[in-house]
Design an enzyme around this catalytic site. Structure first.
Site, PDB file in Angstrom:
ATOM      1  N   ASN A 269      -4.376  -2.651  -7.390  1.00  0.00           N
ATOM      2  CA  ASN A 269      -4.853  -0.845  -6.712  1.00  0.00           C
ATOM      3  C   ASN A 269      -5.183  -0.185  -7.837  1.00  0.00           C
ATOM      4  O   ASN A 269      -4.838  -0.679  -9.005  1.00  0.00           O
ATOM      5  CB  ASN A 269      -2.804  -1.085  -5.830  1.00  0.00           C
TER       6      ASN A 269
ATOM      7  N   GLY B 243     -14.447   3.667   1.569  1.00  0.00           N
ATOM      8  CA  GLY B 243     -14.842   2.317   0.889  1.00  0.00           C
ATOM      9  C   GLY B 243     -15.583   2.453  -0.028  1.00  0.00           C
ATOM     10  O   GLY B 243     -16.626   1.078  -0.660  1.00  0.00           O
ATOM     11  N   SER B 244     -16.132   3.393  -0.641  1.00  0.00           N
ATOM     12  CA  SER B 244     -17.381   3.341  -2.267  1.00  0.00           C
ATOM     13  C   SER B 244     -16.657   2.061  -3.384  1.00  0.00           C
ATOM     14  O   SER B 244     -17.446   1.876  -3.864  1.00  0.00           O
ATOM     15  CB  SER B 244     -16.506   4.909  -2.674  1.00  0.00           C
ATOM     16  N   ASN B 245     -15.317   2.089  -3.057  1.00  0.00           N
ATOM     17  CA  ASN B 245     -14.772   1.267  -4.368  1.00  0.00           C
ATOM     18  C   ASN B 245     -14.967  -0.157  -4.152  1.00  0.00           C
ATOM     19  O   ASN B 245     -16.015  -1.056  -4.585  1.00  0.00           O
ATOM     20  CB  ASN B 245     -13.576   1.566  -4.428  1.00  0.00           C
TER      21      ASN B 245
ATOM     22  N   HIS C 244      -5.922   3.376  -8.679  1.00  0.00           N
ATOM     23  CA  HIS C 244      -5.248   4.645  -7.680  1.00  0.00           C
ATOM     24  C   HIS C 244      -6.064   5.846  -8.676  1.00  0.00           C
ATOM     25  O   HIS C 244      -6.195   5.669  -9.984  1.00  0.00           O
ATOM     26  CB  HIS C 244      -3.305   5.361  -8.047  1.00  0.00           C
TER      27      HIS C 244
ATOM     28  N   MET D 275      -4.957   2.376   2.285  1.00  0.00           N
ATOM     29  CA  MET D 275      -3.078   3.958   2.503  1.00  0.00           C
ATOM     30  C   MET D 275      -2.377   3.374   3.701  1.00  0.00           C
ATOM     31  O   MET D 275      -1.572   4.229   4.295  1.00  0.00           O
ATOM     32  CB  MET D 275      -4.019   5.307   3.098  1.00  0.00           C
ATOM     33  N   ARG D 276      -1.584   2.478   3.340  1.00  0.00           N
ATOM     34  CA  ARG D 276      -0.571   2.239   4.002  1.00  0.00           C
ATOM     35  C   ARG D 276       0.371   0.918   2.856  1.00  0.00           C
ATOM     36  O   ARG D 276       0.203   0.635   1.688  1.00  0.00           O
ATOM     37  CB  ARG D 276      -0.580   0.607   5.391  1.00  0.00           C
TER      38      ARG D 276
HETATM   39  C1  GAR Z   1     -10.117   5.889  -3.941  1.00  0.00           C
HETATM   40  O1  GAR Z   1     -10.190   7.023  -4.569  1.00  0.00           O
HETATM   41  C2  GAR Z   1      -8.844   5.519  -4.210  1.00  0.00           C
HETATM   42  O2  GAR Z   1      -8.523   5.702  -6.046  1.00  0.00           O
HETATM   43  C3  GAR Z   1      -7.817   5.883  -3.871  1.00  0.00           C
HETATM   44  O3  GAR Z   1      -8.056   6.628  -2.670  1.00  0.00           O
HETATM   45  C4  GAR Z   1      -9.812   6.153  -2.524  1.00  0.00           C
HETATM   46  C5  GAR Z   1     -10.714   5.426  -1.857  1.00  0.00           C
HETATM   47  O4  GAR Z   1     -11.657   5.811  -1.713  1.00  0.00           O
HETATM   48  N1  GAR Z   1      -6.284   5.412  -3.500  1.00  0.00           N
HETATM   49  C6  GAR Z   1      -5.289   6.290  -3.359  1.00  0.00           C
HETATM   50  O5  GAR Z   1      -4.766   7.228  -3.606  1.00  0.00           O
HETATM   51  C7  GAR Z   1      -4.100   5.049  -3.017  1.00  0.00           C
HETATM   52  N2  GAR Z   1      -2.643   5.826  -3.438  1.00  0.00           N
HETATM   53  P1  GAR Z   1     -12.794   4.933  -1.297  1.00  0.00           P
HETATM   54  O6  GAR Z   1     -12.948   4.373   0.069  1.00  0.00           O
HETATM   55  O7  GAR Z   1     -14.116   5.726  -1.130  1.00  0.00           O
HETATM   56  O8  GAR Z   1     -13.527   3.294  -1.923  1.00  0.00           O
END
Ligand code: GAR
Length: 201
Positions: A106, A11-13, A108, A89-90
């Site tokens: 999204n 959840g850092s984003n 990525h 991640m779904r």
């Molecule tokens: C992030 O790096 C995001 O870009 C990636 O999951 C991570 C979540 O980090 N998403 C994907 O790979 C989607 N295909 P976070 O939970 O610290 O935000």
């Protein structure tokens, strides 16, 4: 403008977005977190910031349709204008994507279309290419695909470890994602022939 952030893990984003909202840099009336993993750290982050959490565990439903129907039902009260996937991640069904057409974004951790999938940073690192990056894009029916809003390169230095590359990518994500959401929220994004263009950017 009411925002739902969908996340499954750290959840850092999510937190980077919430901090920008709290600072008033992104104009959002309400935020809700949708999480599919009961033990995810993102839930702790949401509670710390007093953000409501909708927890919908995939295991409680016999198929994806029922799972997504439950999410849609629980979101109804929130009158959501925008969904931001932040490490969710779904894979969402085409029907769900259609319901929120051009309103699901999204992030990525690669320069799409390169390195799609769940291990994009490691795949780029293992490939020994000299750069990778971050993409923020609208979601369409395909996985890790759709009109690109913002995309930025990250150099992979010889001295980089996987951990240092991950750190560089995440730092960029935390800047790029709020920036892209702000463009959407301020009505600065238009579509032309399936591609994104900007007004007064
Ligand atoms: C992030 O790096 C995001 O870009 C990636 O999951 C991570 C979540 O980090 N998403 C994907 O790979 C989607 N295909 P976070 O939970 O610290 O935000």
């Amino acid at each position: 403008m009411n925002l739902a952030v969908f996340a499954s893990g750290n959840g850092s984003n999510f937190e980077a977005i919430v901090k920008k909202i709290k600072k008033g840099e992104i104009k959002i009336n309400s935020v809700v977190l949708v999480c599919d993993q009961p033990g995810a750290f993102v839930i702790k982050r949401a509670l710390k910031h007093n953000i409501r959490v909708i927890l919908v565990s995939r295991r409680d439903f016999k198929n994806r349709d029922d799972f997504e129907t439950a999410i849609t039902e629980r979101l109804k009260n929130y009158r959501i204008n925008l969904i931001a996937l932040a490490g969710f991640m779904r894979v969402l069904s085409p029907a769900f994507v259609k319901k929120f057409k051009d309103r699901i974004i999204n992030i990525h951790p690669s320069l799409l279309p390169a390195f799609k999938g769940a291990c994009a940073i490691k795949d780029a690192y293992d490939s020994r290419c000299s750069s990778t990056g971050v993409t923020v894009h609208f979601v369409d029916k395909e996985v890790d695909h759709g009109p690109v809003i913002l995309q930025k390169e990250v150099k992979i230095d010889r001295a980089d470890s996987l951990a240092s590359l991950e750190k560089k990518i995440h730092l960029l994500e935390h800047k790029l994602y709020p920036q892209a959401l702000k463009l959407f929220i301020e009505g600065k994004i238009r579509f032309k022939k399936g591609r994104v263009c900007f007004i007064n950017f």
